[in-house]
Write a protein that holds these residues in place. Sequence first.
Motif, short mmCIF file in Angstrom:
data_model
loop_
_atom_site.label_atom_id
_atom_site.label_comp_id
_atom_site.label_asym_id
_atom_site.label_seq_id
_atom_site.Cartn_x
_atom_site.Cartn_y
_atom_site.Cartn_z
N LYS A 67 -3.64 5.14 -13.38
CA LYS A 67 -3.98 6.10 -14.44
C LYS A 67 -3.98 7.53 -13.91
CE LYS A 67 -7.00 2.87 -16.85
NZ LYS A 67 -8.40 2.55 -17.15
N GLU A 68 -4.62 7.74 -12.79
CA GLU A 68 -4.68 9.08 -12.17
C GLU A 68 -4.37 8.93 -10.69
OE1 GLU A 68 -8.17 11.39 -13.00
OE2 GLU A 68 -8.34 10.50 -14.99
N ILE A 69 -3.29 9.57 -10.26
CA ILE A 69 -2.90 9.51 -8.86
C ILE A 69 -3.46 10.75 -8.17
CG2 ILE A 69 -0.96 9.50 -7.24
CD1 ILE A 69 0.62 7.96 -9.39
N PRO A 70 -4.34 10.55 -7.16
CA PRO A 70 -4.92 11.71 -6.49
C PRO A 70 -3.86 12.48 -5.69
CG PRO A 70 -5.59 9.67 -5.41
CD PRO A 70 -4.80 9.29 -6.62
N THR A 91 -1.57 6.26 -0.41
CA THR A 91 -2.15 6.33 -1.75
C THR A 91 -1.65 5.18 -2.62
OG1 THR A 91 -2.33 8.74 -1.63
CG2 THR A 91 -2.33 7.77 -3.83
N PHE A 92 -2.59 4.54 -3.30
CA PHE A 92 -2.25 3.46 -4.24
C PHE A 92 -1.60 4.08 -5.47
CE2 PHE A 92 -3.54 0.99 -8.01
CZ PHE A 92 -3.01 -0.24 -7.70
N LEU A 93 -0.38 3.61 -5.81
CA LEU A 93 0.37 4.14 -6.94
C LEU A 93 0.37 3.22 -8.15
CD1 LEU A 93 3.52 5.45 -5.03
CD2 LEU A 93 1.50 6.75 -5.75
N GLY A 94 0.22 1.94 -7.93
CA GLY A 94 0.25 1.00 -9.05
C GLY A 94 0.53 -0.41 -8.58
N LEU A 95 0.93 -1.24 -9.54
CA LEU A 95 1.19 -2.66 -9.29
C LEU A 95 2.56 -3.04 -9.82
CD1 LEU A 95 -2.16 -4.13 -10.63
CD2 LEU A 95 -1.48 -4.00 -8.23
#
Length: 158
Positions: A71-74, A94-98
């Motif tokens: 939802k929100e990528i730092p 950084t976690f971007l998604g799945l």
Amino acid sequence: MPVVRRALLLLPLLWAGFAWGLGPYVTEPAPALAYSELPKYFSDVVDSHGVRLVSTNYNQRTNICDLWWRKEIPVQPARIKAPDLVYANLRPGTFLGLVSIFTPQEDFRHHMLKPGLYTMRYAQPEQNGDDHAVSPFRDFVILSPAWVDKDPNAKVSM
């Protein structure tokens, strides 16, 4: 000589005919049921409106994967100015998604990815001169099995 010239002129047309037979990939909304089956620690941070990638090769429809972005990528101020980094303001790890892969897939290095749920994390690997054949940029996404990478807020070093 005219026969060879005609044959050479026909080769691009033959290639175009074979290429035309390969259908495109299309995207569509991922089903809500697929999102509802995600573990809660992931569904809390990814957008519920996922995307499904579908192959339509030879008029045969095959679901390839579902993808959900965070939802929100730092972001952070870019630490370095490098012409080979497009996303210099993302911290590596950084976690971007799945991504949920449905059928075995091959990556660009010919490694096989098994069906399953994977996390996507941002990486900036160093490149030597040979790596420019892969990509002129150092921005990459690393996939990890979701059963190993369970914390989307973890600070993962890459």
